[in-house]
Design an enzyme around this catalytic site. Structure first.
Site, PDB file in Angstrom:
ATOM      1  N   SER A 149       0.821  -1.218   0.000  1.00 14.38           N
ATOM      2  CA  SER A 149       0.000   0.000   0.000  1.00 14.38           C
ATOM      3  C   SER A 149       0.856   1.270   0.000  1.00 14.38           C
ATOM      4  O   SER A 149       1.797   1.405   0.772  1.00 14.38           O
ATOM      5  CB  SER A 149      -0.928   0.016   1.218  1.00 14.38           C
ATOM      6  OG  SER A 149      -1.591   1.275   1.269  1.00 14.38           O
ATOM      7  N   LYS A 150       0.482   2.207  -0.865  1.00 15.75           N
ATOM      8  CA  LYS A 150       1.175   3.500  -0.939  1.00 15.75           C
ATOM      9  C   LYS A 150       0.549   4.516   0.005  1.00 15.75           C
ATOM     10  O   LYS A 150       1.039   5.642   0.121  1.00 15.75           O
ATOM     11  CB  LYS A 150       1.102   4.059  -2.363  1.00 15.75           C
ATOM     12  CG  LYS A 150       1.625   3.151  -3.436  1.00 15.75           C
ATOM     13  CD  LYS A 150       3.125   2.984  -3.320  1.00 15.75           C
ATOM     14  CE  LYS A 150       3.626   1.937  -4.283  1.00 15.75           C
ATOM     15  NZ  LYS A 150       4.961   1.446  -3.921  1.00 15.75           N
TER      16      LYS A 150
ATOM     17  N   THR B 109      -9.053  -1.032   2.497  1.00 16.54           N
ATOM     18  CA  THR B 109      -8.844  -1.478   1.127  1.00 16.54           C
ATOM     19  C   THR B 109      -9.188  -2.955   0.996  1.00 16.54           C
ATOM     20  O   THR B 109      -9.717  -3.571   1.936  1.00 16.54           O
ATOM     21  CB  THR B 109      -7.416  -1.099   0.656  1.00 16.54           C
ATOM     22  OG1 THR B 109      -7.307  -1.386  -0.737  1.00 16.54           O
ATOM     23  CG2 THR B 109      -6.333  -1.842   1.415  1.00 16.54           C
TER      24      THR B 109
ATOM     25  N   LYS C 164     -13.771  -3.580   2.093  1.00 13.08           N
ATOM     26  CA  LYS C 164     -14.607  -2.381   1.940  1.00 13.08           C
ATOM     27  C   LYS C 164     -16.093  -2.644   2.228  1.00 13.08           C
ATOM     28  O   LYS C 164     -16.782  -1.782   2.766  1.00 13.08           O
ATOM     29  CB  LYS C 164     -14.447  -1.792   0.532  1.00 13.08           C
ATOM     30  CG  LYS C 164     -13.067  -1.169   0.303  1.00 13.08           C
ATOM     31  CD  LYS C 164     -12.991  -0.507  -1.057  1.00 13.08           C
ATOM     32  CE  LYS C 164     -11.563  -0.044  -1.327  1.00 13.08           C
ATOM     33  NZ  LYS C 164     -11.442   0.686  -2.588  1.00 13.08           N
TER      34      LYS C 164
ATOM     35  N   ASN D  78     -14.372   3.164   2.149  1.00 14.73           N
ATOM     36  CA  ASN D  78     -12.901   3.152   2.145  1.00 14.73           C
ATOM     37  C   ASN D  78     -12.316   4.085   3.205  1.00 14.73           C
ATOM     38  O   ASN D  78     -11.103   4.152   3.359  1.00 14.73           O
ATOM     39  CB  ASN D  78     -12.343   3.501   0.759  1.00 14.73           C
ATOM     40  CG  ASN D  78     -12.397   4.995   0.474  1.00 14.73           C
ATOM     41  OD1 ASN D  78     -13.203   5.718   1.068  1.00 14.73           O
ATOM     42  ND2 ASN D  78     -11.565   5.463  -0.424  1.00 14.73           N
TER      43      ASN D  78
ATOM     44  N   ASP E  33     -13.562   7.049  -3.185  1.00 14.87           N
ATOM     45  CA  ASP E  33     -12.962   6.549  -4.431  1.00 14.87           C
ATOM     46  C   ASP E  33     -13.527   7.274  -5.663  1.00 14.87           C
ATOM     47  O   ASP E  33     -12.780   7.695  -6.545  1.00 14.87           O
ATOM     48  CB  ASP E  33     -13.212   5.043  -4.585  1.00 14.87           C
ATOM     49  CG  ASP E  33     -12.357   4.223  -3.634  1.00 14.87           C
ATOM     50  OD1 ASP E  33     -11.242   4.673  -3.302  1.00 14.87           O
ATOM     51  OD2 ASP E  33     -12.807   3.131  -3.224  1.00 14.87           O
TER      52      ASP E  33
ATOM     53  N   GLY F 229     -16.936  -3.012 -16.570  1.00 19.12           N
ATOM     54  CA  GLY F 229     -16.909  -3.681 -15.269  1.00 19.12           C
ATOM     55  C   GLY F 229     -18.136  -3.312 -14.470  1.00 19.12           C
ATOM     56  O   GLY F 229     -18.707  -2.220 -14.650  1.00 19.12           O
TER      57      GLY F 229
ATOM     58  N   THR G 260     -20.130 -10.383 -17.505  1.00 23.29           N
ATOM     59  CA  THR G 260     -21.390 -11.007 -17.086  1.00 23.29           C
ATOM     60  C   THR G 260     -22.499  -9.967 -17.230  1.00 23.29           C
ATOM     61  O   THR G 260     -22.571  -9.015 -16.444  1.00 23.29           O
ATOM     62  CB  THR G 260     -21.289 -11.482 -15.629  1.00 23.29           C
ATOM     63  OG1 THR G 260     -20.100 -12.262 -15.492  1.00 23.29           O
ATOM     64  CG2 THR G 260     -22.504 -12.275 -15.207  1.00 23.29           C
TER      65      THR G 260
ATOM     66  N   ARG H 158     -24.875  -8.449 -14.284  1.00 23.72           N
ATOM     67  CA  ARG H 158     -24.342  -7.484 -13.304  1.00 23.72           C
ATOM     68  C   ARG H 158     -24.360  -6.066 -13.875  1.00 23.72           C
ATOM     69  O   ARG H 158     -24.599  -5.092 -13.148  1.00 23.72           O
ATOM     70  CB  ARG H 158     -22.912  -7.862 -12.900  1.00 23.72           C
ATOM     71  CG  ARG H 158     -22.820  -9.146 -12.126  1.00 23.72           C
ATOM     72  CD  ARG H 158     -21.377  -9.439 -11.738  1.00 23.72           C
ATOM     73  NE  ARG H 158     -21.001  -8.801 -10.477  1.00 23.72           N
ATOM     74  CZ  ARG H 158     -19.746  -8.813  -9.991  1.00 23.72           C
ATOM     75  NH1 ARG H 158     -18.780  -9.407 -10.650  1.00 23.72           N
ATOM     76  NH2 ARG H 158     -19.480  -8.239  -8.840  1.00 23.72           N
TER      77      ARG H 158
ATOM     78  N   GLY I 189      -4.568   4.802 -12.716  1.00 22.11           N
ATOM     79  CA  GLY I 189      -5.281   5.151 -11.493  1.00 22.11           C
ATOM     80  C   GLY I 189      -4.436   5.771 -10.383  1.00 22.11           C
ATOM     81  O   GLY I 189      -4.936   5.935  -9.264  1.00 22.11           O
TER      82      GLY I 189
HETATM   83  P1  ATR Z   1     -13.827  -5.130  -7.736  1.00 21.99           P
HETATM   84  O1  ATR Z   1     -14.176  -4.876  -6.306  1.00 21.99           O
HETATM   85  O2  ATR Z   1     -12.383  -4.929  -8.080  1.00 21.99           O
HETATM   86  O3  ATR Z   1     -14.747  -4.436  -8.681  1.00 21.99           O
HETATM   87  P2  ATR Z   1     -15.257  -7.558  -8.281  1.00 21.99           P
HETATM   88  O4  ATR Z   1     -16.456  -7.052  -7.574  1.00 21.99           O
HETATM   89  O5  ATR Z   1     -14.820  -8.974  -8.109  1.00 21.99           O
HETATM   90  O6  ATR Z   1     -13.981  -6.719  -7.907  1.00 21.99           O
HETATM   91  O7  ATR Z   1     -15.447  -7.253  -9.837  1.00 21.99           O
HETATM   92  C1  ATR Z   1     -14.482  -7.552 -10.793  1.00 21.99           C
HETATM   93  C2  ATR Z   1     -14.930  -7.003 -12.137  1.00 21.99           C
HETATM   94  O8  ATR Z   1     -13.915  -7.256 -13.113  1.00 21.99           O
HETATM   95  C3  ATR Z   1     -16.190  -7.626 -12.674  1.00 21.99           C
HETATM   96  O9  ATR Z   1     -16.870  -6.675 -13.463  1.00 21.99           O
HETATM   97  C4  ATR Z   1     -15.626  -8.768 -13.542  1.00 21.99           C
HETATM   98  O10 ATR Z   1     -16.509  -9.224 -14.530  1.00 21.99           O
HETATM   99  P3  ATR Z   1     -17.597 -10.362 -14.174  1.00 21.99           P
HETATM  100  O11 ATR Z   1     -18.708  -9.682 -13.426  1.00 21.99           O
HETATM  101  O12 ATR Z   1     -18.022 -10.904 -15.471  1.00 21.99           O
HETATM  102  O13 ATR Z   1     -16.868 -11.381 -13.319  1.00 21.99           O
HETATM  103  C5  ATR Z   1     -14.479  -8.049 -14.173  1.00 21.99           C
HETATM  104  N1  ATR Z   1     -13.434  -8.935 -14.707  1.00 21.99           N
HETATM  105  C6  ATR Z   1     -12.502  -9.638 -14.008  1.00 21.99           C
HETATM  106  N2  ATR Z   1     -11.683 -10.306 -14.847  1.00 21.99           N
HETATM  107  C7  ATR Z   1     -12.109 -10.019 -16.133  1.00 21.99           C
HETATM  108  C8  ATR Z   1     -11.653 -10.379 -17.445  1.00 21.99           C
HETATM  109  N3  ATR Z   1     -10.606 -11.189 -17.626  1.00 21.99           N
HETATM  110  N4  ATR Z   1     -12.326  -9.864 -18.505  1.00 21.99           N
HETATM  111  C9  ATR Z   1     -13.378  -9.039 -18.338  1.00 21.99           C
HETATM  112  N5  ATR Z   1     -13.852  -8.656 -17.116  1.00 21.99           N
HETATM  113  C10 ATR Z   1     -13.217  -9.133 -16.029  1.00 21.99           C
END
Ligand code: ATR
Length: 288
Positions: free
Chosen positions: A15-16, A62, A66, A87, A103, A128, A154, A157, A248
């Site tokens: 962690s920074k 972190t 969270k 956070n 964030d 995402g 997915t 979501r 980021g």
């Molecule tokens: P965070 O708290 O970092 O958002 P998370 O809730 O586990 O972690 O969500 C990870 C996100 O990255 C999700 O949107 C995931 O997509 P899915 O909902 O389909 O799982 C996405 N993600 C992770 N690896 C991926 C990959 N290789 N390609 C595309 N999306 C990815």
């Protein structure tokens, strides 16, 4: 008396935040210490209580705590309520714990304040739909953007997050910022002014699969991740000819500055800290 703060996570060694908050404290003359705590995966609440009992005033939280911090807080800021994640924890004068989430505002300040991105009227793609993406929803909509498309591997979501965004707009009476959700594979060559990568794919050096042409000419890309090397998504942005390719690191410093403000009612200057992390004088990478 010197006030005590810390960041809690697991893992935490990388962690920074201690570097950043120490730099803020030096620059603003605030009398505080800021440490790091390796949280016990089975007993997050216990670690928080021990820190507070020993005189701690506030914690940054972190991965992966969270959501647990959100549940633990006695009261929540509106933005943390919506984000479903905390956070920043602050011990209130009566001993209760307030949870906030800095964030999203950190991202908006980095893009808008540090780099001059003009949000109103723009079309944004948020890639995402996990915890990180959810935390950005309200701060992004608040900026006056024209449209937010949420695309996720997915689809369900992304649809759920888009529904949350539309509910927020209706509650707030915002006429801008129409929110749509869908699968990554549904994106057509649809020119976005800004594409934000909020997936965790880059942690494994992977990339969400985006079609060619989804970045508008002159569009920007922003990766929530940062690292010692240029991230996979930043490389993708460069390949797409993005006008600006950002990682980021600025968001990391801006979310910390907002937490510092919540705790100390003082706003530190973030530019020298970002520059110091970038050029290694505070210990980090070259710009992508
Ligand atoms: P965070 O708290 O970092 O958002 P998370 O809730 O586990 O972690 O969500 C990870 C996100 O990255 C999700 O949107 C995931 O997509 P899915 O909902 O389909 O799982 C996405 N993600 C992770 N690896 C991926 C990959 N290789 N390609 C595309 N999306 C990815």
């Amino acid at each position: 008396m010197t006030d005590r703060y810390a960041v809690i996570g697991n893992p935490i060694a990388h962690s920074k935040s201690p570097l950043i908050h120490a730099a803020f404290a030096r620059a603003t003359g605030q009398d505080l210490t800021y440490g790091r705590i390796l949280g016990d995966l089975a007993d997050f609440g216990g670690a928080v209580r021990r820190f507070l009992d020993s005189g701690g005033q506030g914690l940054n939280v972190t991965v992966p705590f969270k959501e647990q911090a959100w549940e633990l807080a006695d009261e929540l800021s509106p933005r943390a309520t919506i984000a479903g994640a905390v956070n920043t924890l602050t011990r209130l004068p009566d001993g209760r714990l307030r949870g906030d989430n800095t964030d999203g505002i950190g991202l908006v300040r980095d893009l808008g304040g540090n780099h001059g991105f003009v949000f109103p009227g723009r079309r944004l793609l948020l890639v995402g739909a996990g915890g990180a993406a959810k935390g950005l929803l309200e701060p992004l909509l608040e900026t006056g953007i024209a449209e937010l498309v949420i695309a996720n591997r997915t689809t369900g979501r992304a649809l759920a997050l888009a529904t949350l965004g539309e509910t927020l707009r209706a509650e707030q009476g915002w006429e801008w910022g129409k929110v749509r959700g869908g699968g990554l594979d549904e994106l057509e060559g649809d020119g976005f002014d800004l594409i934000i990568n909020a997936t965790s794919a880059g942690l494994d050096g992977a990339l969400p699969e985006l079609p060619e042409g989804c970045l508008a000419p002159g569009g920007w890309t922003y990766d929530l991740l940062y690292g010692d090397r240029v991230t996979a998504f930043c490389r993708w942005g460069q390949d797409q000819g993005a006008a600006r390719v950002l990682d980021g690191l600025g968001m990391l410093v801006e979310q910390a500055a907002e937490a510092f403000w919540l705790w100390r009612a003082v706003r530190p200057d973030t530019a020298p800290v970002i520059a110091g992390l970038r050029d290694g004088t505070l210990g980090l990478p070259a710009a992508p």
